[in-house]
Scaffold this active site. Structure first.
Site, PDB file in Angstrom:
ATOM      1  N   LYS A 193       0.850  -1.199   0.000  1.00  0.00           N
ATOM      2  CA  LYS A 193       0.000   0.000   0.000  1.00  0.00           C
ATOM      3  C   LYS A 193       0.879   1.240   0.000  1.00  0.00           C
ATOM      4  O   LYS A 193       1.690   1.435   0.904  1.00  0.00           O
ATOM      5  CB  LYS A 193      -0.905  -0.027   1.233  1.00  0.00           C
ATOM      6  CG  LYS A 193      -1.849   1.168   1.321  1.00  0.00           C
ATOM      7  CD  LYS A 193      -2.812   0.988   2.481  1.00  0.00           C
ATOM      8  CE  LYS A 193      -3.723   2.179   2.653  1.00  0.00           C
ATOM      9  NZ  LYS A 193      -4.637   2.007   3.801  1.00  0.00           N
ATOM     10  N   LYS A 251      -2.374  -1.437  -3.681  1.00  0.00           N
ATOM     11  CA  LYS A 251      -3.230  -0.257  -3.575  1.00  0.00           C
ATOM     12  C   LYS A 251      -2.361   0.991  -3.636  1.00  0.00           C
ATOM     13  O   LYS A 251      -1.386   1.032  -2.892  1.00  0.00           O
ATOM     14  CB  LYS A 251      -3.993  -0.309  -2.245  1.00  0.00           C
ATOM     15  CG  LYS A 251      -4.920   0.882  -2.045  1.00  0.00           C
ATOM     16  CD  LYS A 251      -5.639   0.813  -0.707  1.00  0.00           C
ATOM     17  CE  LYS A 251      -6.537   2.032  -0.553  1.00  0.00           C
ATOM     18  NZ  LYS A 251      -7.186   2.124   0.741  1.00  0.00           N
TER      19      LYS A 251
HETATM   20 ZN   LIG Z   1      -5.971   3.409   8.010  1.00  0.00          ZN
END
Ligand SMILES: [Zn+2]
Length: 325
Positions: A193, A251
């Site tokens: 992420k 992501k």
């Molecule tokens: Zn968070």
């Protein structure tokens, strides 16, 4: 003619098409706001709503009718404090919502719970702050995350999805879930992420933007990844796989397809992408102005995820696109 021979007729193009987006690939994110009656559109995400607790059931029903069978839940509780207490309450917003959805729809729907603290803390960070580090305290956050996971599991969640980018989170959740008899429950880790500007509209949606204040970091760069780092992106996912993640994730999606492809080449686990709020807002905004063909663009983007090697796609476009798949 050589390669064009297979492009001349639509039927043949279909036969040799390498990648398809299916309704079954899609996961729809849902925002549940405590105390809200009905639904409220999110300004920076046209067509996406914060929903009250009753409204969520209607939305799940609509999605199921369209053939979208998986949702990921985000809660916006009224109570926000320094440790995210609502997330640790077995009758908190998400726990209640999971119970309601599962009671009504049972195994017809896959309920994934986002496991993090940024929507529940008054400072907007993904865990308990450590003033000395001016960042989130890793081990303190692992402890409360275990508690949050058990609450989600007891409420009936089908998949637990830790999104806070704490080191060791998958191992720590796996241990806690196993110890409480939830060894059958899969973990979908937000394994890679990035600290991305594409999350902007989400923070309106989840009311989770970090606040400014003394000893409060202004961004999430001390736990989310540097957008420039591809190798580290691979490493993050491989570590989570080794810790026991059942599904990996990248992501955001669109600006990181190289990372998706690299992870795909190194793992046999299912791989998800999160087609995030900013990616949605760009397309939706341009389409509203008539600058591009919405459905064609969305299909092209979602297909690019599959081509890069993603299996599952978390996307705000789910409801719009499912009818044409
Ligand atoms: Zn968070």
């Amino acid at each position: 003619m050589n390669l064009r021979r297979l492009r001349l007729k639509a039927g043949i193009r279909k036969l040799v098409r390498e990648n398809w987006v299916r309704k079954e690939d899609l996961i729809a994110p849902l925002f549940i706001k405590e105390g809200l009656e009905g639904r409220k559109e999110i300004g920076s995400m046209p067509g996406i709503f914060q929903m009250g607790e009753d409204e969520i059931l209607k939305e799940v029903e609509t999605l199921l009718k369209m053939g979208v069978g998986a949702v990921i839940l985000f809660g916006i509780p009224q109570l926000k404090d320094s440790v995210g207490s609502d997330a640790l309450n077995e009758d908190g917003l998400i726990a209640r919502s999971v119970r309601q959805i599962k009671k009504r729809f049972g195994d017809e729907v896959v309920v994934i719970t986002d496991l993090c603290f940024c929507e529940y803390t008054d400072h907007g960070h993904c865990g308990i702050l450590n003033p000395r580090l001016k960042s989130v305290d890793n081990s303190a956050t692992l402890k409360i995350s275990q508690k949050q996971a058990i609450i989600h599991a007891q409420a009936g969640a089908d998949i637990i999805a830790p999104s806070g980018m704490m080191d060791g989170i998958v191992k720590s959740l796996r241990e806690a879930l196993d110890a409480h008899g939830f060894d059958y429950l899969p973990i979908m880790s937000y394994s890679t992420k990035f600290a991305s500007a594409f999350y902007g509209p989400f923070r309106d949606a989840a009311e989770s933007a970090p606040v400014t204040g003394e000893a409060i970091p202004t961004d999430r760069k001390s736990y989310q990844m540097d957008i420039a780092n591809g190798r580290e992106g691979i490493l993050e996912s491989l570590i989570d796989e080794a810790e026991g993640a059942d599904i990996l994730m990248v992501k955001p999606a669109l600006a990181f397809l190289d990372v998706v492809k690299s992870i795909r080449e190194r793992t046999l686990k299912p791989l998800a992408v999160y087609n995030v709020s900013g990616e949605y807002a760009m397309v939706k905004g341009a389409a509203e102005r008539g600058w591009l063909n919405y459905h064609q663009i969305v299909l092209e983007i979602l297909t690019s995820f599959k081509r890069a090697g993603a299996d599952l796609i978390i996307t705000y476009h789910a409801k719009d696109i499912a009818p044409i798949l």
